[in-house]
Design an enzyme around this catalytic site. Structure first.
Site, PDB file in Angstrom:
ATOM      1  N   GLU A 140      -8.555  10.401   2.812  1.00 19.46           N
ATOM      2  CA  GLU A 140      -8.454  10.414   1.348  1.00 19.46           C
ATOM      3  C   GLU A 140      -9.867  10.433   0.790  1.00 19.46           C
ATOM      4  OE1 GLU A 140      -6.140   7.236  -0.496  1.00 19.46           O
ATOM      5  OE2 GLU A 140      -7.426   7.362  -2.267  1.00 19.46           O
ATOM      6  N   ARG A 195     -14.927  10.278  -6.895  1.00 16.32           N
ATOM      7  CA  ARG A 195     -15.846   9.334  -7.542  1.00 16.32           C
ATOM      8  C   ARG A 195     -17.284   9.798  -7.515  1.00 16.32           C
ATOM      9  NH1 ARG A 195     -13.553   3.620  -5.086  1.00 16.32           N
ATOM     10  NH2 ARG A 195     -11.378   4.132  -5.388  1.00 16.32           N
ATOM     11  N   THR A 216      -8.222   8.597  -6.188  1.00 23.40           N
ATOM     12  CA  THR A 216      -8.742   8.199  -7.503  1.00 23.40           C
ATOM     13  C   THR A 216      -8.442   9.275  -8.554  1.00 23.40           C
ATOM     14  OG1 THR A 216     -10.611   7.274  -6.216  1.00 23.40           O
ATOM     15  CG2 THR A 216     -10.676   6.967  -8.573  1.00 23.40           C
ATOM     16  N   LYS A 256       1.638   3.547  -3.730  1.00 19.40           N
ATOM     17  CA  LYS A 256       0.488   2.797  -3.249  1.00 19.40           C
ATOM     18  C   LYS A 256       0.520   1.456  -3.981  1.00 19.40           C
ATOM     19  CE  LYS A 256      -4.504   3.125  -4.193  1.00 19.40           C
ATOM     20  NZ  LYS A 256      -5.676   4.031  -4.148  1.00 19.40           N
TER      21      LYS A 256
HETATM   22  C1  3PG Z   1     -10.339   2.061  -3.315  1.00 17.07           C
HETATM   23  O1  3PG Z   1      -9.857   2.340  -4.381  1.00 17.07           O
HETATM   24  O2  3PG Z   1     -11.547   2.055  -3.112  1.00 17.07           O
HETATM   25  C2  3PG Z   1      -9.395   1.801  -2.216  1.00 17.07           C
HETATM   26  O3  3PG Z   1      -8.340   1.092  -2.691  1.00 17.07           O
HETATM   27  C3  3PG Z   1     -10.020   1.151  -1.043  1.00 17.07           C
HETATM   28  O4  3PG Z   1     -10.101  -0.196  -1.230  1.00 17.07           O
HETATM   29  P1  3PG Z   1     -10.937  -1.068  -0.203  1.00 17.07           P
HETATM   30  O5  3PG Z   1     -12.373  -0.651  -0.351  1.00 17.07           O
HETATM   31  O6  3PG Z   1     -10.713  -2.490  -0.617  1.00 17.07           O
HETATM   32  O7  3PG Z   1     -10.394  -0.764   1.175  1.00 17.07           O
END
Ligand code: 3PG
Length: 212
Positions: A40, A44, A68, A128
């Site tokens: 994934e 960002r 995201t 999720k």
């Molecule tokens: C995120 O949005 O960065 C993911 O949910 C990953 O979360 P984590 O860094 O706590 O694994």
């Protein structure tokens, strides 16, 4: 690919944030070499779409998801770049319409029973749980199993390597997401070996058979 297929690829979906597009293929290849065939890529950074494009083009056996995704335009951009599915931190009707129009698999974030009910009303059955550790963790998932017996979750957010097993043992958890498999620090350092080793660990976890 539908969302059930997407959730059955790996017990852990690596959530990856890549700043330099040149690092995209090495990161994905390290995961693949370790036995993990899904990634994934979060939207960002300025190079996120290019990262998706490069991985989809150069590693066709990897399933690339766009993460995201907060706006409908990002759905179209991600799919055009080669994403096989869309992951969002929350659930909006605008994104639901965009993924529906595109016929794409979508994993929206939920944190409450009302969020899940909104998703069910849209015809969804897989979500999720985000941010999982804050939204109640394994206890919340156990509680959701009662009123929502057909719903499957990919809890993500605050789940490190040590916590994964506590989630995977739950009947309504198809897989979990996490950035620990390929952290920004590992990526910035070009530490593909650490990423490959984490992927090998992920591949030893129990198969994600619950959504097949
Ligand atoms: C995120 O949005 O960065 C993911 O949910 C990953 O979360 P984590 O860094 O706590 O694994």
């Amino acid at each position: 690919m539908n969302v059930h297929q997407l959730l059955s690829i790996s017990p852990v979906v690596p959530v990856v944030t890549i700043r330099d597009a040149h690092q995209a293929v090495p990161v994905a290849r390290a995961l693949q070499d370790g036995g993990v065939r899904v990634i994934e890529v979060t939207l960002r950074t300025g190079s996120s779409l290019e990262c998706i494009e490069r991985i989809a083009r150069e590693l066709p056996s990897m399933t690339v998801l766009a993460g995201t995704v907060c706006h409908a335009t990002q759905v179209r951009e991600s799919l055009a770049a080669g994403a096989a599915g869309i992951v969002s931190p929350g659930l909006t009707e605008a994104i639901a319409t965009a993924v529906d129009t595109a016929g794409a698999a979508w994993l929206p974030g939920v944190a409450t029973a009302s969020d899940i009910m909104r998703g069910l009303a849209l015809g969804l059955d897989s979500f999720k749980l985000f941010p999982a550790s804050i939204a109640g963790g394994p206890e919340a998932l156990r509680a959701f199993a009662g009123p929502f017996p057909g719903v499957r979750f990919c809890p993500t957010g605050g789940i490190d390597r040590a916590a994964v097993a506590r989630y995977l043992e739950l009947g309504n958890v198809a897989c979990v997401g996490g950035s620990w498999v390929a952290t920004e620090k590992m990526i910035d350092a070009g530490d593909w070996e650490a990423i490959r080793a984490n992927a090998e660990f992920v591949a030893t976890l129990r198969a994600a058979e619950k959504c097949q």
